[in-house]
Design an enzyme around this catalytic site. Structure first.
Site, short mmCIF file in Angstrom:
data_model
loop_
_atom_site.label_atom_id
_atom_site.label_comp_id
_atom_site.label_asym_id
_atom_site.label_seq_id
_atom_site.Cartn_x
_atom_site.Cartn_y
_atom_site.Cartn_z
N GLY A 59 0.85 -1.19 0.00
CA GLY A 59 0.00 0.00 0.00
C GLY A 59 0.88 1.22 0.00
CB CYS A 86 5.14 -4.09 0.38
SG CYS A 86 5.86 -2.45 0.26
CE1 TYR A 87 0.93 1.03 5.64
CE2 TYR A 87 -0.92 -0.47 5.29
CZ TYR A 87 -0.36 0.63 5.93
OH TYR A 87 -1.10 1.32 6.86
CG HIS A 174 6.03 -5.03 -4.31
ND1 HIS A 174 4.71 -4.94 -3.95
CD2 HIS A 174 6.61 -3.88 -3.90
CE1 HIS A 174 4.48 -3.78 -3.37
NE2 HIS A 174 5.62 -3.12 -3.32
CD GLU A 176 3.19 -7.76 -5.61
OE1 GLU A 176 3.94 -8.48 -4.92
OE2 GLU A 176 2.87 -6.61 -5.29
CG ASP A 232 -13.25 -7.35 -22.32
OD1 ASP A 232 -12.42 -8.22 -22.63
OD2 ASP A 232 -12.95 -6.17 -22.08
CE LYS A 380 -9.01 -7.53 -23.97
NZ LYS A 380 -10.14 -6.57 -23.91
#
Ligand code: XMP
Length: 525
Positions: A59, A86-87, A174, A176, A232, A380
């Site tokens: 965050g 992280c945060y 991070h 990710e 979509d 996507k």
């Protein structure tokens, strides 16, 4: 996997990080179902969701800032395996009695981390020195009691920690993002080894899970969906159709600004592969009539938007009456919304425009539709995977983003039937050659633009010509927020240019747009 297991997610607690959705996605890549929840969730609400694990996102805040987002400390007492990032790592450290220091030392970007000891379950088996992606000011100075320090950096003494007994872990970096060398491995170690979760979730599970959810939500009511021809809306409509069959009616407005073959693809291939009940509204003449004499791009957008709503509402009213006569109200509208950032960034281009029509007063007040948005947590490429799993034609599932106002904003100048014809032919050639060269996955999209108000001199055959230029605008991008022009091979460009100038009347020049975004936008208008 049964719907029961699918209903037990990994909860990703969102502390306002730009990466929270990315974490959820990486968890899904690890074969585990995940859902995003806000940090305001209480321990009781978490318990009710009965998650198999929890991941606290990063965050933007400092835990010391007044009003900094926090988490109900009771969450850590639920006995659920938890990973703080992280945060989220700092929130965890603070809540469990560790020390978070405001040292003024910062780490941003690529950072060397050193694994401490064997790295425990989280970092075990990884190289002792590795590159990780950091973005923090505060740092954990002291791990909570009972926690083992698993990594450190030059600046941060506690860059990762763990408590195997309580199954609580955290990393300052991070995992990710792809820039963290062993990031995905950290997440997988947490999920599979620490929390003991099997990798048994895939896009097929989304279908099963959503089908069940949609059936429960809809009951016997009727549903309508607007198909734009884009990925979509095609996938969300197919998913809803899989769930409720002919309770769904799909509406496709042909505004005459579509690319070559798109209408046929929807009417024939899409319908053949899904069996969906489709109503096509043939509104090309109406749209062209209203666009006559208009050259301003925003004016064009407004007209196209307004006429789209009119066309859609007309069918809608007819369907509402028909449904009423049959004793079942139309209560739901399908929307192909992808994860919220995509909508914000305009990257879900194929449907973004239609979405905004429906959201911004597009529906008569008395209809009171509820939304079905089966793709709203997905990215996507995950949506494409689901589309393929549902058996949709590759030509639709693999399609580039295409703006709602269609070719109308790719003709610089007035939009006429004749000019649309020229652009459609040129666009079809460019798409055909890019696909033939296997370049579809390298480009985000390649607008083909007709400079209708520009002419240049050329020579073709024995004669002088005075034709229009066509612009090729191939771009590479992650999310359409920023983009770079794609370095296409010269021989592919050459082939496209030769074919367009030879096969498309009135075009005697092909130019390449080599502008990044910013400063240029992707579309010319
Ligand atoms: P720009 O031109 O703003 O485009 O760089 C970013 C992305 O959005 C698409 N785009 C639109 N999509 N309605 C849409 O649905 C619009 O009016 C519109 N304008 C641009 C564009 O194709 C690109 O993917």
């Amino acid at each position: 996997m049964s719907a029961d297991t699918a209903a037990r997610p990994v909860l990703v607690v969102d502390f306002g990080a730009q990466y929270a959705q990315l974490i959820a996605r990486r968890v899904r890549e690890a074969g585990v179902y995940s859902e995003l929840v806000p940090h305001t969730i209480t321990a009781a609400e978490v318990a009710e969701k009965n998650p198999v694990a929890i991941i606290l996102s990063g965050g933007p805040s400092s835990v010391y800032e007044p009003g900094a987002p926090s988490l109900d400390p009771g969450v850590f007492e639920l006995g659920i395996p938890t990973l703080g990032i992280c945060y989220g790592f700092q929130v965890m450290a603070q809540a469990l009695g560790g020390e978070v220091a405001h040292t003024g030392l910062r780490e941003y970007g690529a950072t060397d981390a050193a694994v401490v000891g064997d790295g425990g379950v989280l970092l075990g088996g990884q190289p002792s020195e590795q590159n990780v992606w950091m973005s923090h000011g505060d740092q954990v100075a002291q791990a909570p009691e009972g926690f083992q320090v698993l990594a450190s950096t030059a600046v941060t003494p506690v860059a990762a920690f763990g408590n195997d007994e309580r199954c609580l872990y955290g990393v300052q970096w991070h995992p990710e993002v792809k820039h963290s060398d062993f990031g995905q491995n950290v997440l997988e170690n947490f999920l599979h080894k620490a929390a003991g979760l099997p990798a048994d979730w895939n896009s097929g599970n989304v279908i099963e899970e959503q089908v069940q959810r949609i059936r429960e939500q809809v009951g016997s009511a009727r549903v309508i969906s607007a198909l734009s021809g884009g990925v979509d809306s095609a996938v969300s409509t197919a998913l809803v159709h899989r769930a409720i069959g002919d309770q769904l009616t799909a509406v496709f407005v042909d505004h005459g600004l579509l690319r070559k073959g798109e209408r046929e693809q929807v009417e024939k291939d899409y319908v053949a592969s899904t069996g969906v009940r489709l109503i096509t509204v043939d509104a090309a003449d109406t749209f062209l009539g209203h666009l006559a004499g208009v050259t301003d791009p925003e004016e064009k957008r407004k007209i196209i938007g307004r006429e789209f709503i009119r066309a859609f509402e007309k069918v809608q009213r007819e369907l509402v009456e028909e449904a009423k006569a049959e004793g079942e109200p139309i209560r739901f509208l399908v929307q192909g919304t992808l994860y919220p950032d995509v909508v914000e960034s305009g990257g879900g281009a194929g449907t973004a425009n239609i979405k905004s029509h429906h959201n911004v007063g597009g529906l008569p007040d008395d209809l009171d539709f509820e939304l079905i948005e089966p793709l709203r947590t997905l990215f996507k490429d995950e949506v494409r995977a689901i589309g393929r799993e549902l058996g949709l034609p590759e030509a639709i599932v693999g399609r580039q983003p295409f703006p709602g106002p269609g070719l109308g904003i790719r003709i610089v100048g007035e939009v006429t039937a004749d000019r649309l014809e020229i652009l459609r032919d040129a666009d079809a050639i460019a798409r055909e050659e890019l696909s033939a060269a296997g370049l579809d996955s390298e480009i985000w999209q390649c607008p083909v633009v007709l400079l209708a108000d520009v002419r240049s001199v050329g020579v073709q055959g024995d004669g002088r010509t005075y034709g229009h230029p066509i612009v090729l605008r191939p771009v590479s991008s992650e999310d359409a927020m920023t983009a770079d022009w794609t370095r296409l091979p010269y021989d592919v460009l050459s082939k496209i240019s030769n074919r367009i100038t030879n096969e498309v009347r009135e075009v005697n020049r092909v130019v390449l747009d080599v502008t990044s975004k910013p400063p240029g936008t992707i579309e010319w208008e």
